[in-house]
Design a protein around this motif. Sequence first.
Motif, PDB file in Angstrom:
ATOM      1  N   SER A   2       0.740  -1.235  -0.207  1.00  0.00           N
ATOM      2  CA  SER A   2      -0.107  -0.053   0.029  1.00  0.00           C
ATOM      3  C   SER A   2       0.984   1.203  -0.087  1.00  0.00           C
ATOM      4  N   LYS A   3       0.389   2.379   0.524  1.00  0.00           N
ATOM      5  CA  LYS A   3       1.205   3.656   0.245  1.00  0.00           C
ATOM      6  C   LYS A   3       1.266   3.988   1.908  1.00  0.00           C
ATOM      7  N   PHE A   4       1.503   3.385   3.001  1.00  0.00           N
ATOM      8  CA  PHE A   4       2.048   3.721   4.173  1.00  0.00           C
ATOM      9  C   PHE A   4       2.543   2.962   4.903  1.00  0.00           C
ATOM     10  N   GLN A   5       3.335   3.143   5.853  1.00  0.00           N
ATOM     11  CA  GLN A   5       4.195   2.477   7.017  1.00  0.00           C
ATOM     12  C   GLN A   5       3.327   2.750   8.106  1.00  0.00           C
ATOM     13  N   HIS A   6       3.344   1.586   8.930  1.00  0.00           N
ATOM     14  CA  HIS A   6       2.863   1.641  10.494  1.00  0.00           C
ATOM     15  C   HIS A   6       4.153   2.341  11.146  1.00  0.00           C
ATOM     16  N   VAL A   7       3.804   3.224  12.127  1.00  0.00           N
ATOM     17  CA  VAL A   7       5.016   3.747  12.634  1.00  0.00           C
ATOM     18  C   VAL A   7       4.722   3.700  14.332  1.00  0.00           C
ATOM     19  N   GLY A   8       3.508   3.754  14.967  1.00  0.00           N
ATOM     20  CA  GLY A   8       3.012   3.708  16.002  1.00  0.00           C
ATOM     21  C   GLY A   8       1.979   3.287  16.548  1.00  0.00           C
ATOM     22  N   LEU A   9       1.663   3.007  17.976  1.00  0.00           N
ATOM     23  CA  LEU A   9       0.482   2.673  18.536  1.00  0.00           C
ATOM     24  C   LEU A   9       0.045   3.921  19.669  1.00  0.00           C
ATOM     25  N   VAL A  10      -0.947   4.348  19.931  1.00  0.00           N
ATOM     26  CA  VAL A  10      -1.395   5.234  20.957  1.00  0.00           C
ATOM     27  C   VAL A  10      -2.275   4.237  21.907  1.00  0.00           C
ATOM     28  N   PHE A  11      -1.832   4.521  23.222  1.00  0.00           N
ATOM     29  CA  PHE A  11      -3.085   4.137  24.049  1.00  0.00           C
ATOM     30  C   PHE A  11      -3.881   5.188  24.442  1.00  0.00           C
ATOM     31  N   GLY A  12      -5.193   4.739  23.929  1.00  0.00           N
ATOM     32  CA  GLY A  12      -6.052   5.844  24.292  1.00  0.00           C
ATOM     33  C   GLY A  12      -6.887   5.437  25.662  1.00  0.00           C
ATOM     34  N   SER A  13      -6.253   5.817  26.497  1.00  0.00           N
ATOM     35  CA  SER A  13      -6.504   5.161  27.962  1.00  0.00           C
ATOM     36  C   SER A  13      -8.186   5.966  28.321  1.00  0.00           C
ATOM     37  N   ASP A  14      -8.469   7.006  28.032  1.00  0.00           N
ATOM     38  CA  ASP A  14      -9.580   7.581  28.405  1.00  0.00           C
ATOM     39  C   ASP A  14     -10.678   6.583  28.043  1.00  0.00           C
ATOM     40  N   ASP A  15     -10.678   6.431  26.683  1.00  0.00           N
ATOM     41  CA  ASP A  15     -11.773   5.609  25.913  1.00  0.00           C
ATOM     42  C   ASP A  15     -11.833   4.238  26.472  1.00  0.00           C
ATOM     43  N   PHE A  16     -10.374   3.794  26.747  1.00  0.00           N
ATOM     44  CA  PHE A  16     -10.392   2.511  27.092  1.00  0.00           C
ATOM     45  C   PHE A  16     -10.956   2.233  28.617  1.00  0.00           C
ATOM     46  N   CYS A  17     -10.921   3.289  29.599  1.00  0.00           N
ATOM     47  CA  CYS A  17     -11.406   3.283  30.866  1.00  0.00           C
ATOM     48  C   CYS A  17     -12.896   3.195  30.661  1.00  0.00           C
ATOM     49  N   ALA A  18     -13.576   4.015  29.797  1.00  0.00           N
ATOM     50  CA  ALA A  18     -14.830   4.144  29.750  1.00  0.00           C
ATOM     51  C   ALA A  18     -15.507   2.841  29.054  1.00  0.00           C
ATOM     52  N   ASN A  19     -14.658   2.246  28.311  1.00  0.00           N
ATOM     53  CA  ASN A  19     -15.004   1.112  27.798  1.00  0.00           C
ATOM     54  C   ASN A  19     -15.092  -0.304  28.737  1.00  0.00           C
ATOM     55  N   ILE A  20     -14.018  -0.150  29.695  1.00  0.00           N
ATOM     56  CA  ILE A  20     -14.172  -1.465  30.299  1.00  0.00           C
ATOM     57  C   ILE A  20     -14.576  -0.852  31.901  1.00  0.00           C
ATOM     58  N   GLY A  21     -15.249   0.346  32.088  1.00  0.00           N
ATOM     59  CA  GLY A  21     -15.580   0.785  33.367  1.00  0.00           C
ATOM     60  C   GLY A  21     -14.744   0.976  34.194  1.00  0.00           C
ATOM     61  N   ALA A  22     -13.679   1.195  33.959  1.00  0.00           N
ATOM     62  CA  ALA A  22     -12.400   1.631  35.026  1.00  0.00           C
ATOM     63  C   ALA A  22     -12.531   2.961  35.434  1.00  0.00           C
ATOM     64  N   THR A  23     -12.005   3.225  36.591  1.00  0.00           N
ATOM     65  CA  THR A  23     -12.012   4.601  37.158  1.00  0.00           C
ATOM     66  C   THR A  23     -10.406   4.911  37.469  1.00  0.00           C
ATOM     67  N   ARG A  24     -10.078   5.854  36.907  1.00  0.00           N
ATOM     68  CA  ARG A  24      -8.314   6.537  36.872  1.00  0.00           C
ATOM     69  C   ARG A  24      -8.155   6.748  38.168  1.00  0.00           C
ATOM     70  N   THR A  25      -6.783   6.514  38.705  1.00  0.00           N
ATOM     71  CA  THR A  25      -6.453   7.086  39.911  1.00  0.00           C
ATOM     72  C   THR A  25      -4.998   7.748  39.444  1.00  0.00           C
ATOM     73  N   GLU A  26      -4.198   8.421  40.217  1.00  0.00           N
ATOM     74  CA  GLU A  26      -3.108   8.918  39.854  1.00  0.00           C
ATOM     75  C   GLU A  26      -1.846   8.177  39.395  1.00  0.00           C
ATOM     76  N   SER A  27      -1.831   6.947  40.133  1.00  0.00           N
ATOM     77  CA  SER A  27      -0.815   5.867  39.695  1.00  0.00           C
ATOM     78  C   SER A  27      -1.309   5.035  38.400  1.00  0.00           C
ATOM     79  N   SER A  28      -2.363   5.029  38.114  1.00  0.00           N
ATOM     80  CA  SER A  28      -2.807   4.250  36.807  1.00  0.00           C
ATOM     81  C   SER A  28      -2.508   2.818  37.196  1.00  0.00           C
ATOM     82  N   LEU A  29      -2.450   2.399  38.315  1.00  0.00           N
ATOM     83  CA  LEU A  29      -2.251   0.862  38.472  1.00  0.00           C
ATOM     84  C   LEU A  29      -3.317   0.117  38.288  1.00  0.00           C
TER      85      LEU A  29
END
Lengths: 319, 319, 319
Positions: A174-201
Amino acid sequence: MIYKTVLKKLQLYLKSAFVRNYNVPRRALMYVPGDDSKKIKKSFTLDVDCIALDCEDGVAVNKKKEARETIRSYLDLGKPQRNIEYDLGVRINALDTEYWEEDLESCLSAKYLPDTILIPKVENSDIVRQLSSKIKNLIKTDSTINVIIYIESAKAFLNLVDICQVTESLSKNSKFQHVGLVFGSDDFCANIGATRTESSLEILYARQKLVLVAKAFNLQAIDMVYIKYKDLDGLKQQCEDGMRMGYTGKQVIHPGQVPIVQEAFLPTQLQIEWATGLLKSFHKHQKDGKGAFTYKGTMIDMPTMKQAENIVKLAKLKK
Amino acid sequence: MIYKTVLKKLQLYLKSAFVRNYNVPRRALMYVPGDDSKKIKKSFTLDVDCIALDCEDGVAVNKKKEARETIRSYLDLGKPQRNIEYDLGVRINALDTEYWEEDLESCLSAKYLPDTILIPKVENSDIVRQLSSKIKNLIKTDSTINVIIYIESAKAFLNLVDICQVTESLSKNSKFQHVGLVFGSDDFCANIGATRTESSLEILYARQKLVLVAKAFNLQAIDMVYIKYKDLDGLKQQCEDGMRMGYTGKQVIHPGQVPIVQEAFLPTQLQIEWATGLLKSFHKHQKDGKGAFTYKGTMIDMPTMKQAENIVKLAKLKK
Amino acid sequence: MIYKTVLKKLQLYLKSAFVRNYNVPRRALMYVPGDDSKKIKKSFTLDVDCIALDCEDGVAVNKKKEARETIRSYLDLGKPQRNIEYDLGVRINALDTEYWEEDLESCLSAKYLPDTILIPKVENSDIVRQLSSKIKNLIKTDSTINVIIYIESAKAFLNLVDICQVTESLSKNSKFQHVGLVFGSDDFCANIGATRTESSLEILYARQKLVLVAKAFNLQAIDMVYIKYKDLDGLKQQCEDGMRMGYTGKQVIHPGQVPIVQEAFLPTQLQIEWATGLLKSFHKHQKDGKGAFTYKGTMIDMPTMKQAENIVKLAKLKK
């Protein structure tokens, strides 16, 4: 002679693991709302590695068209040349929306092709197939474009290896190269029902799985947003946590976050001194034919050597 | 009668999960540079579960041949008999080097076959296939050899289940049995660009994934090296962290680390007393026909029982 | 108009991720020994979301038949109607025992079909196939039953995605729907040789993998047992840790634990106020055509919005 063999091995190693993407560091990946001409102009004056002109979550539903057209008008002016090397990208809307095709058509037919397209909410490899075929149709020249993929849901994490394999494979024709992954943590938290803390543990599993898969495919790994943009100490702490996990950069939602982030994703002065000294000491010991040796009270072996080489390489980006 | 049925079930359980490898505990897996005759001799005087004569990272490039030949000369003398049971292994060079075949040929044709071969940098199951076929050709007798596999890169973690499945399957028609996985944490950190801290929280995902996969295949799990060999308090802490995750042993780079490590991978006196008392109490309650019961203020069920049985079993190794 | 479009998208999102199972919340999943008529009677008086009448680990080997028959006699009386909505389930013995078929036959032929069957020690998808075919034979009416699956060993974690895929697929042509996964942490610890601490950091990988896979299949995720039933502060802490990871409920072994658990798995007053205010503010900004906006000093985007919607939804369960 011996040293050269070892060095060659080290260089090959470093090349496979890092070089391709570190050529274009993306320590801070800063979002700029595509419909906000003032903010776009300002972003071009900032010392920031990567600007993502945003069509997606930073733009209201009734401003999608305006954002797309504003971005296009800037791309038609060409990429502003500056003293620093930087990446100019466009984040289009997700492929399950009515907007993404027009977003892509608009920016890929501009006078200046953006360096990078950022693709949110990639849940499975079919989305990549759809994207790849669209990009192939839209780019008529020999140019290629960088692609960065967002992982932001439980399903996406289940499919992560498959997504990367298919992307790597499709990029060959194709006409692209894959160079990176982004961790979309806020959407992820909403999706799994997680609640963020400062440590993100509470989301450590996902955060570290992303970095591991990224590195297995020689990709940059861009860490989550630190949402409290006025708390720079908290930002610094989260940057350092991410960097220690292997992240190579971080999403930024406010210009005030950029200097902290870009500083954090460079090696510290202490690390640089340690690495430089270690490499000298290694050189000396190799000449004497000794393998494992001690440096500053610590037993040094090949893996530690590699870490030192990484640090020295990144240090060159340091002012 | 009832107690015997339960006990039989427990024993079957324990057998499947633990017995095979705990017959040869490898709490401390100590590296000895293969080219250092003095250190090899000294290692035979130590109370250490597992000695790994090293051809790999502990040996300089221009000493590879010398290491191989020195190890061979010791193996030709036979395994030194001592009061304690111990494992004598050889760590060969990785299968992507020019050394591994000669390493393997040399030690597998010695008068005394080493108990265990340690294989660094296994990234995928093709490496295991290559190794299996080589071992099959080299061992001409009915003997078999233990194999321990090192997992030290992002790619290896992606392929970990496949590596273990293929190894288990090949071992049926070859001359080896797979007995353990080693977490090569320093190479891993260099590979993913991670920076180690004292807590090792930044690599928790990988460290715990390894232990889970090991146990799913009934393998020993050998934890990372503690590199600051003079800091025995730090060593103890890291041992205990690993043991709590389910690790059965730890890599050791200095003789001074051995006693701390071997002590840490035994159950504590408190745990033994707790487990012994619990089993007595269990026996009594089963006779009375009661299932769940309380012991020292805690509700006890079958899983807790199994943990108690594990502790009593390991306690027998305690002097 | 714009607000309605966004809201519709939000509702679709929430539906896919949450609604199906939150219709029947299972914040506390309380075990009651099936052979203990007194405890069963008492359980019907408690304000508890989910009662699991137990044939498995809470029942001694020589009481298995008694438990099965006692549970049957209660089911024949019908489900006690009360002011609160609650789930009445039966935990049968594992499919590798001699008991499970009779357990299932007994409770599925009762006058009142239990709401949910809980299946312990599911290690692979073959067990699900066996279960599915048995359920299909036993339920002669158009009724279906909820199924909750226990993940309690290293092998089960390796097979977790496959287990969920097969269960989802079989549920289409059988008489059950898959509604939840339970983290059987004590059996899991015994299986991998882990030792529990108060923080449970040593099993974080498994605990967070379970929640991620559960959410990828739209399932409830039920967290581990807190075994020290007298320590309510410790219980509260562990509830909150689990809830922050995305768990939707927790196993309970003593009635005294129920109020703490059910409280912990509701949003806090502070979260509710935050979410309500944010949604109001969002409404206002959308009308003005602004996407990203600031609320209480924090940059708000779509993912944060979704979290706020989740909180408001759960708050409705709050008295």
